[in-house]
Design a protein around this motif. Sequence first.
Motif, PDB file in Angstrom:
ATOM      1  N   GLY A  30      -3.935  -4.590  10.111  1.00 50.40           N
ATOM      2  CA  GLY A  30      -4.700  -3.627   9.327  1.00 50.40           C
ATOM      3  C   GLY A  30      -6.112  -4.067   9.006  1.00 50.40           C
ATOM      4  N   GLN A  31      -6.448  -4.086   7.749  1.00 54.02           N
ATOM      5  CA  GLN A  31      -7.827  -4.267   7.294  1.00 54.02           C
ATOM      6  C   GLN A  31      -8.483  -5.520   7.886  1.00 54.02           C
ATOM      7  N   ALA A  86      -4.843  -1.763   3.629  1.00 50.18           N
ATOM      8  CA  ALA A  86      -5.223  -0.551   4.348  1.00 50.18           C
ATOM      9  C   ALA A  86      -6.637  -0.655   4.918  1.00 50.18           C
ATOM     10  N   TRP A  89      -2.525   6.075  14.776  1.00 49.68           N
ATOM     11  CA  TRP A  89      -1.593   5.482  13.818  1.00 49.68           C
ATOM     12  C   TRP A  89      -0.206   5.962  14.231  1.00 49.68           C
ATOM     13  N   PRO A 113       0.800  -1.228   0.000  1.00 49.01           N
ATOM     14  CA  PRO A 113       0.000   0.000   0.000  1.00 49.01           C
ATOM     15  C   PRO A 113       0.829   1.273   0.000  1.00 49.01           C
ATOM     16  N   TYR A 114       2.154   1.130  -0.027  1.00 47.46           N
ATOM     17  CA  TYR A 114       3.017   2.313  -0.061  1.00 47.46           C
ATOM     18  C   TYR A 114       3.644   2.412  -1.442  1.00 47.46           C
ATOM     19  N   GLN A 173      -0.009  -2.433   8.115  1.00 50.50           N
ATOM     20  CA  GLN A 173      -1.197  -2.868   7.374  1.00 50.50           C
ATOM     21  C   GLN A 173      -0.819  -4.014   6.442  1.00 50.50           C
TER      22      GLN A 173
END
Length: 330
Positions: A217-218, A243, A268, A51-52, A239
Amino acid sequence: MRAIRVDAFGAPDVLQVVELPTPEPQEGEALVRHTAIGVNFVDTQHRAGAPYSMILPFIPGTEAAGIVAAVGPAVTGVQVGDRVAYAGVMPGVYAECAAVPADRLVPVPEGLDMRMAAAALLQGTTAHYLSHSAYPLQPGDTALVHAAAGGVGRLLVQLAKQRGASVIAVASNQAKARIARADGAEHTIVASASGFAAEVRRLTNGRGVDVVYDSVGQATFEESLAALRARGLLVAYGQASGAVPPFDIVQLAGFNRPPGNGSLFITWSSNADYTATREELLWRARDVFDGMLNGTLRVEIAETFALSEAAAAHRLLESRTVIGKLILIP
């Protein structure tokens, strides 16, 4: 120098060996010749682009240890020949050398293997800020630790116990649960993602835990909230499953959950924000390295790879079968 470069996001095979000029340290920087490079899960996320998302092309990596080979102008506190480690300075780490801001370098004490320093700095300082600062654990507190057999998770369990807290560890299988118990967890829950909140309530006689440390995370977000006591804190610091989607802040009131699970807090947390000053960075690093030297913190290296084998290291890490740290040797 040799380095690993990512020219396009994708699978581990995008990690390619390249020859690049050795960087020249600029003002305030030191040139570090790496002896060991830590491989972290976030490196795989940077490589994959989610996700980055990094700016292409880039040299991945987030921590290393080595010897100061040169210093730029206006550098104080380090000199050529010093044994140092650093974390969170990116990109540019999967390489034989890197020019690093000198104020981000921490001394590696004599007696500590440089591979161990590279294995522990990022995950150790993360576990330190989680247990000492994001939610400063006290005797009598109960903490829920996700991914308790992972790199941060194992150190977090150990530090939580040293601070007098009780730990409920979540692990994905029985073998990992046994590791968490050996590190000091009073209770373990085997759950791949969901199905743990009810068990947490049972173990705490319906109260819930004071804090949840969640790097998943999710997949765990909703149940992590449900596992908290009233006015409890969810500390998110990763995560791995993706996310967390946008959510209604009213969820923190607990209207749709059993009584005693409302007025919740979420933060966070980022290592960079908890090592923002040199004093704080040195405090956390010193505590981690001292704990390793005196035997109160256990860190294991699972396997070492040549720098050119970075893709193999990523494949092994993403298999989620490895216990312990992976290290690249330039």
